[in-house]
Design an enzyme around this catalytic site. Structure first.
Site, mmCIF file in Angstrom:
data_model
loop_
_atom_site.group_PDB
_atom_site.id
_atom_site.type_symbol
_atom_site.label_atom_id
_atom_site.label_comp_id
_atom_site.label_asym_id
_atom_site.label_seq_id
_atom_site.Cartn_x
_atom_site.Cartn_y
_atom_site.Cartn_z
ATOM 1 N N ILE A 2 -11.846 -5.688 5.446
ATOM 2 C CA ILE A 2 -10.682 -5.597 6.323
ATOM 3 C C ILE A 2 -10.152 -4.170 6.338
ATOM 4 C CG2 ILE A 2 -8.400 -6.507 6.861
ATOM 5 C CD1 ILE A 2 -10.655 -8.506 7.175
ATOM 6 N N GLY A 24 -6.030 -4.702 0.082
ATOM 7 C CA GLY A 24 -6.910 -5.848 0.272
ATOM 8 C C GLY A 24 -8.359 -5.475 0.039
ATOM 9 N N GLU A 35 -5.632 0.735 -0.299
ATOM 10 C CA GLU A 35 -5.695 0.355 -1.708
ATOM 11 C C GLU A 35 -6.581 -0.874 -1.777
ATOM 12 O OE1 GLU A 35 -5.657 -1.215 -4.824
ATOM 13 O OE2 GLU A 35 -3.550 -1.835 -4.717
ATOM 14 N N CYS A 59 -7.028 -5.640 -8.498
ATOM 15 C CA CYS A 59 -7.957 -4.623 -8.017
ATOM 16 C C CYS A 59 -8.428 -3.725 -9.146
ATOM 17 C CB CYS A 59 -7.299 -3.787 -6.916
ATOM 18 S SG CYS A 59 -5.735 -3.028 -7.413
#
Length: 272
Positions: free
Chosen positions: A35, A31, A53, A87
């Site tokens: 967070i 994410g 990740e 990502c």
């Protein structure tokens, strides 16, 4: 030994805290970095190892001797695949000044061919995941209003009005300190930046907090090795660009892109 592993899903932060009141052997999180920091902090209560990740701002470095015909599909598609919502999306294109105009022109023509359609249809890219993400991406685009917008795709006129559609945007002549060149957008937005020397290219490429993927386009073998060692990136591709490579290739980042590795033997060691 059966390791007790939990996968934390992106949430509001309290989810991470609730899950980590239990004792686990390993915590895995995919994410955003905000967070991710909370997950890591919560895991520290029990000294639980964490694999993060997170996001990226991955560059592709295109040098004067590179083959543009081979590179062009990767230069464009790696930035707009899944609407830029990956990502490892390559949102920064660094080009040697001697080839800069040529690359800008070719990428601009490709962008004008990009049509955004509903995901079920055969378009170049589909909608963003939510209205919230659409607002975030549009806010980033608005911050580039004084930049050189060299090209953009279009939204299919038949697309539903309520869809979260954003046309892909391509900006050129972007300085390395601009927010579009430093922050993760997670949408179909790419910036093209010129450089004159290897050192300048490395400084620009390493000039963000992220370090997930990177690519070097050159036929010079010595340059390939020099730059691969200098790039602060979890993975470096040579005359190619991928989203993690094969299952045998460890995947992960450094800096705000996280730490730990998935896939390959390194992942097996980390998780067991």
């Amino acid at each position: 030994f059966q390791p007790n592993i939990v996968q934390v899903i992106e949430g509001d932060g309290s989810i991470a805290s609730d899950l980590l009141t239990q004792k686990f052997d390993h915590v895995f999180f995919t994410g955003g970095e905000n967070i991710g920091k909370k997950v890591m902090e919560a895991a520290s209560r029990n000294l639980t190892p964490v694999t993060l990740e997170l996001g990226g701002k991955s560059p592709q470095l295109f040098f004067e001797d590179a083959n543009l015909e081979n590179a062009l599909p990767f230069l464009v598609n790696a930035g707009i695949q899944n609407g830029g919502q990956t990502c490892s999306a390559s949102s920064r294109i660094l080009v040697h000044r001697s080839r800069y105009g040529e690359v800008v022109d070719r990428m601009s023509k490709k962008y004008k061919e990009l049509i955004v359609r509903p995901a079920i249809e055969d378009g170049a890219l589909g909608p963003l995941i939510s209205e919230r993400q659409k607002s975030i991406v549009e806010d980033f685009i608005s911050k580039g209003q004084n930049l050189n917008l060299v090209s953009q795709g279009e939204i299919d006129g038949k697309a539903p009005e309520k869809g979260h559609y954003v046309a892909p945007h391509l900006f050129a002549d972007v300085s390395d300190d601009h927010i579009l060149a430093k922050d993760e957008i997670f949408g179909p937005v790419q910036v093209i930046m010129p450089f004159d020397t290897e050192e300048e290219a490395i400084n620009i490429a390493n000039g963000t907090d992220y370090g997930l993927g990177a690519s070097i386009w050159t036929n010079d073998g010595a340059r390939q090795m020099r730059l691969a060692k200098k790039l602060k990136s979890g993975q470096v591709f040579i005359n190619n660009y991928g989203a993690g490579g094969g299952v045998e290739l460890p995947f992960g980042g450094r800096g705000f892109s996280g730490h730990g590795r998935e896939k390959g033997f390194e992942a097996l060691f980390g998780f067991s």
